[in-house]
Design a protein around this motif. Structure first.
Motif, PDB file in Angstrom:
ATOM      1  N   VAL A   1      -0.024  -8.577   8.376  1.00 37.35           N
ATOM      2  CA  VAL A   1       0.711  -7.668   7.493  1.00 37.35           C
ATOM      3  C   VAL A   1       1.702  -6.855   8.318  1.00 37.35           C
ATOM      4  O   VAL A   1       1.345  -6.311   9.355  1.00 37.35           O
ATOM      5  CB  VAL A   1      -0.257  -6.714   6.748  1.00 37.35           C
ATOM      6  CG1 VAL A   1       0.510  -5.710   5.919  1.00 37.35           C
ATOM      7  CG2 VAL A   1      -1.189  -7.516   5.864  1.00 37.35           C
TER       8      VAL A   1
ATOM      9  N   ASN B   1       6.877  -4.966  12.741  1.00 35.13           N
ATOM     10  CA  ASN B   1       7.222  -3.852  11.861  1.00 35.13           C
ATOM     11  C   ASN B   1       8.681  -3.451  12.062  1.00 35.13           C
ATOM     12  O   ASN B   1       9.232  -3.598  13.145  1.00 35.13           O
ATOM     13  CB  ASN B   1       6.313  -2.649  12.146  1.00 35.13           C
ATOM     14  CG  ASN B   1       4.885  -2.913  11.712  1.00 35.13           C
ATOM     15  OD1 ASN B   1       4.607  -3.888  11.002  1.00 35.13           O
ATOM     16  ND2 ASN B   1       3.974  -2.046  12.126  1.00 35.13           N
TER      17      ASN B   1
ATOM     18  N   ASN C   1       5.172  -4.037   8.254  1.00 37.37           N
ATOM     19  CA  ASN C   1       5.754  -2.938   7.507  1.00 37.37           C
ATOM     20  C   ASN C   1       7.270  -2.956   7.698  1.00 37.37           C
ATOM     21  O   ASN C   1       7.775  -2.390   8.656  1.00 37.37           O
ATOM     22  CB  ASN C   1       5.134  -1.629   8.038  1.00 37.37           C
ATOM     23  CG  ASN C   1       5.512  -0.437   7.206  1.00 37.37           C
ATOM     24  OD1 ASN C   1       5.827  -0.577   6.016  1.00 37.37           O
ATOM     25  ND2 ASN C   1       5.517   0.737   7.814  1.00 37.37           N
TER      26      ASN C   1
END
Ligand SMILES: Cc1cc2nc3c(=O)[nH]c(=O)nc-3n(C[C@H](O)[C@H](O)[C@H](O)COP(=O)(O)OP(=O)(O)OC[C@H]3O[C@@H](n4cnc5c(N)ncnc54)[C@H](O)[C@@H]3O)c2cc1C
Ligand SMILES: *[C@@H]1O[C@H](CO)[C@@H](O)[C@H](O)[C@H]1NC(C)=O
Ligand SMILES: *[C@@H]1O[C@H](CO)[C@@H](O)[C@H](O)[C@H]1NC(C)=O
Ligand SMILES: *[C@@H]1O[C@H](CO)[C@@H](O)[C@H](O)[C@H]1NC(C)=O
Ligand SMILES: *[C@@H]1O[C@H](CO)[C@@H](O)[C@H](O)[C@H]1NC(C)=O
Ligand SMILES: *[C@@H]1O[C@H](CO)[C@@H](O)[C@H](O)[C@H]1NC(C)=O
Ligand SMILES: *[C@@H]1O[C@H](CO)[C@@H](O)[C@H](O)[C@H]1NC(C)=O
Ligand SMILES: *[C@@H]1O[C@H](CO)[C@@H](O)[C@H](O)[C@H]1NC(C)=O
Length: 528
Positions: A67, A114, A69
């Protein structure tokens, strides 16, 4: 008609725009992020930030094992807005990745780190056969122009509705065209029709300098070459021009379960060796047969695929030859189906996929290994592979995993009929593409990754001369960029791609951890 449709879409989007655009986070004034917000706002690019309510779902990748960002996600509706997204990010050194279906195994379409800018192509979802709008294509027959954010199931339904047209591609209707068609795209008609990539005849693409160009064999041929294999490193494709085919009336869909095969590694290895020989040399082996082996949980051994031809011939003549060297019993399911039925039979998901509100996710890790036609798997390599599976799973191996061993090469393969250096895809001499796929749901992650690595190593360790590679479609986030370069592309093709990267994207605007670098694999800068 086209204009009306465009206005309807534009109007719809304007209604939903404010929700995306109003609330940027309070980035420190003067920071790169603040500059990016200013630039995107000034140019009116529909943009979502992590302050908007949709963010959580919007920023989530398909594989939630990785994941990231992003600093922002733009949702352009026009190529100008794609171009503005790229230019704004490029001007301040923020990295960019396109997102189509979001199914990257390593979540590279949310940046792979990110703080990247994601250009989400969900509004580029038109599919039109014989549309020459905006391109230089002169009335080619059966050419479809397809938006860069279309999902495969929607593509199938729309092409079939427009004159029963079809394209070769993989089995999941929710995968996106953007990643799938530019990194290979294998399905059970691929030995007859080639990879999804092989149907591309032109691409509209926004480059690192913000220019929109049409790349084809005659315009920007070097960029056209690179996009087919390395699009993530070279631009954002807004429209694909694809040569469709007439959908076959019937397809023989087969699945043969062989429960006795994995009782002994030597039986499994012998059987597989003969299957490989069949694939390479049998007169029954034509382009019309594509198949793979699926090994489920280290226990169930299943031969699956499609045959374009008569069911009776497949059932009575081909199948006995294919299976004769494996230990019985066999449980075969064979049926003749229409094109759309055949596609639907490969998946639990509906072919029709949501255009804007996609919410499915997975949690997984996979490693791949690609074998070469010049080095068929040896008995020793197969013993090593099956022996490992049988021994480990007799004790305790991960639950919910599978090895998928798909045949890309073999006699009369149309994947391999394409010349080796025809595009930025190096796999024209591949025989098998093996994917070891593990769910991480409820599992000890490091244990699973360790098992995956050991399993994948069993083959090259037993066949060191094999010149194995890895699949561009199943990107493995654990590879360094140098390892990825060699395994996905090979040094020669990579060198060429890196030189082009230096020319058209020297500051690496388009970036993910395994993107083509503007240096060779030893880190030496290349002349542009
Ligand atoms: C459930 C599942 C099933 C699969 N089945 C198959 C199969 O049967 N056969 C097979 O060959 N593969 C299969 N794959 C692999 C699949 O082809 C790749 O993961 C593919 O990259 C996904 O495409 P996407 O557009 O959904 O991914 P995304 O995550 O959106 O994109 C993947 C990469 O391509 C780049 N990219 C996306 N769109 C564009 C664009 N328009 N222009 C430039 N770059 C772009 C992204 O930046 C990212 O780096 C499967 C994957 C999953 C998760
Ligand atoms: C990246 O962002 C994710 C999600 O916000 C966070 O969990 C992770 O720690 C961040 N990674 C780095 C390296 O900062
Ligand atoms: C939003 O993103 C910024 C930077 O991109 C980060 O500093 C902040 O913590 C994020 N906020 C939330 C709620 O994730
Ligand atoms: C493949 O199938 C098509 C359609 O059924 C047929 O016309 C063609 O002759 C076949 N090709 C081979 C090599 O068997
Ligand atoms: C595919 O077809 C077989 C045989 O008819 C059936 O058993 C299976 O459930 C089907 N799968 C899907 C996903 O439709
Ligand atoms: C499986 O494990 C049992 C018990 O440990 C052992 O007796 C048997 O030989 C093993 N079988 C294989 C194929 O390794
Ligand atoms: C996961 O497995 C590793 C060994 O691979 C072990 O060291 C670790 O303790 C395990 N973690 C948990 C939470 O069980
Ligand atoms: C952008 O890059 C392409 C490819 O290098 C080049 O042909 C084009 O002229 C450039 N556009 C601008 C505006 O510099």
């Amino acid at each position: 008609m086209f204009l009306t449709l465009y206005l309807v879409i534009a109007t719809l989007l304007h209604l939903s725009c404010p929700a995306f655009s109003i609330s940027a986070p309070d980035f420190q004034s003067g920071s790169n992020e603040a500059h990016l917000v200013n630039c995107l706002t000034r140019k009116n690019v529909p943009t979502a930030y992590n302050t908007s309510v949709q963010w959580l779902e919007l920023a989530k990748s398909f594989n939630v094992a990785q994941v990231y960002n992003p600093v922002a996600i733009t949702l352009p509706t026009t190529t100008q807005e794609v171009s503005d997204s790229v230019s704004c990010a490029a001007s301040i050194g923020i990295k960019v990745q396109a997102r189509s279906g979001g199914h990257s195994y390593a979540s590279y379409s949310t940046g792979g780190k990110n703080g990247s800018l994601i250009v989400d192509l969900r509004m580029f979802h038109t599919i039109s056969v014989n549309d020459i709008f905006g391109s230089n294509i002169v009335s080619a027959t059966g050419v479809a122009s397809v938006g860069g954010g279309v999902r495969l199931g929607n593509l199938d339904l729309s092409l079939y509705a427009q004159g029963k047209r079809a394209l070769p591609h993989g089995t999941c209707p929710d995968v996106g065209i953007g990643g799938h068609f530019t990194h290979g795209g294998y399905g059970y008609v691929s030995r007859a029709w080639g990879l999804a990539m092989d149907t591309i005849i032109g691409l509209d693409v926004v480059l690192a300098n913000g220019s929109l160009i049409h790349a084809s064999a005659s315009t920007y041929p070097d960029i056209y070459f690179a996009l087919r294999g390395a699009a993530d490193s070279f631009g954002i494709i807004t429209t694909f021009y694809l040569q469709t085919l007439a959908a076959p009336k019937k397809i023989v869909v087969f699945s043969v379960s062989m429960p006795a095969v994995l009782k002994s590694s030597s039986e499994a290895a012998h059987g597989f060796l003969r299957l490989q020989e069949f694939a390479l040399t049998s007169p029954h082996m034509t382009r019309n047969l594509t198949f793979g082996i699926v090994i489920e949980g280290g226990k169930e051994f299943t031969l699956k695929g499609w045959y374009l031809g008569y069911e009776s011939y497949f059932r009575n003549t081909m199948l006995p030859v294919i299976t004769e060297t494996f230990p019985g019993p066999f449980e075969a399911t064979i049926s003749s189906r229409t094109w759309l039925e055949s596609l639907a039979n490969e998946t639990d998901k509906p072919l029709e996929q949501p255009l804007t509100d996609y919410r499915d996710h997975g949690l997984f890790y996979a490693k791949s290994i690609v074998t070469r036609e010049a080095y068929p798997l040896t008995f020793k390599a197969l013993m090593s592979f099956f022996g490992f599976i049988i021994a480990e799973c007799n004790a305790s191996c991960p639950t919910n995993w599978r090895s998928i061993i798909n045949l890309y090469g073999g006699r009369d393969s149309q994947i391999n009929a394409v010349p080796t250096f025809a595009s930025g895809y190096s796999g024209r001499n591949d025989l098998w593409v093996i994917q070891n796929f593990f769910s991480l749901e409820g599992q000890n992650r490091s244990k699973v990754i360790d098992f995956a690595s050991k399993l994948t190593r069993t083959i090259p360790e037993a066949q060191p001369e094999g010149q194995f590679g890895a699949s561009l479609s199943y990107v493995d986030p654990m590879l360094s960029w140098q390892e990825a370069a060699v395994l996905y592309y090979g040094p020669e093709l990579y060198h060429w791609l890196a030189a082009l990267k230096r020319k058209v994207d020297p500051r690496a605007v388009f970036w993910n951890p395994q993107a083509v670098h503007a240096v060779d694999i030893y880190g030496v800068p290349l002349e542009g």
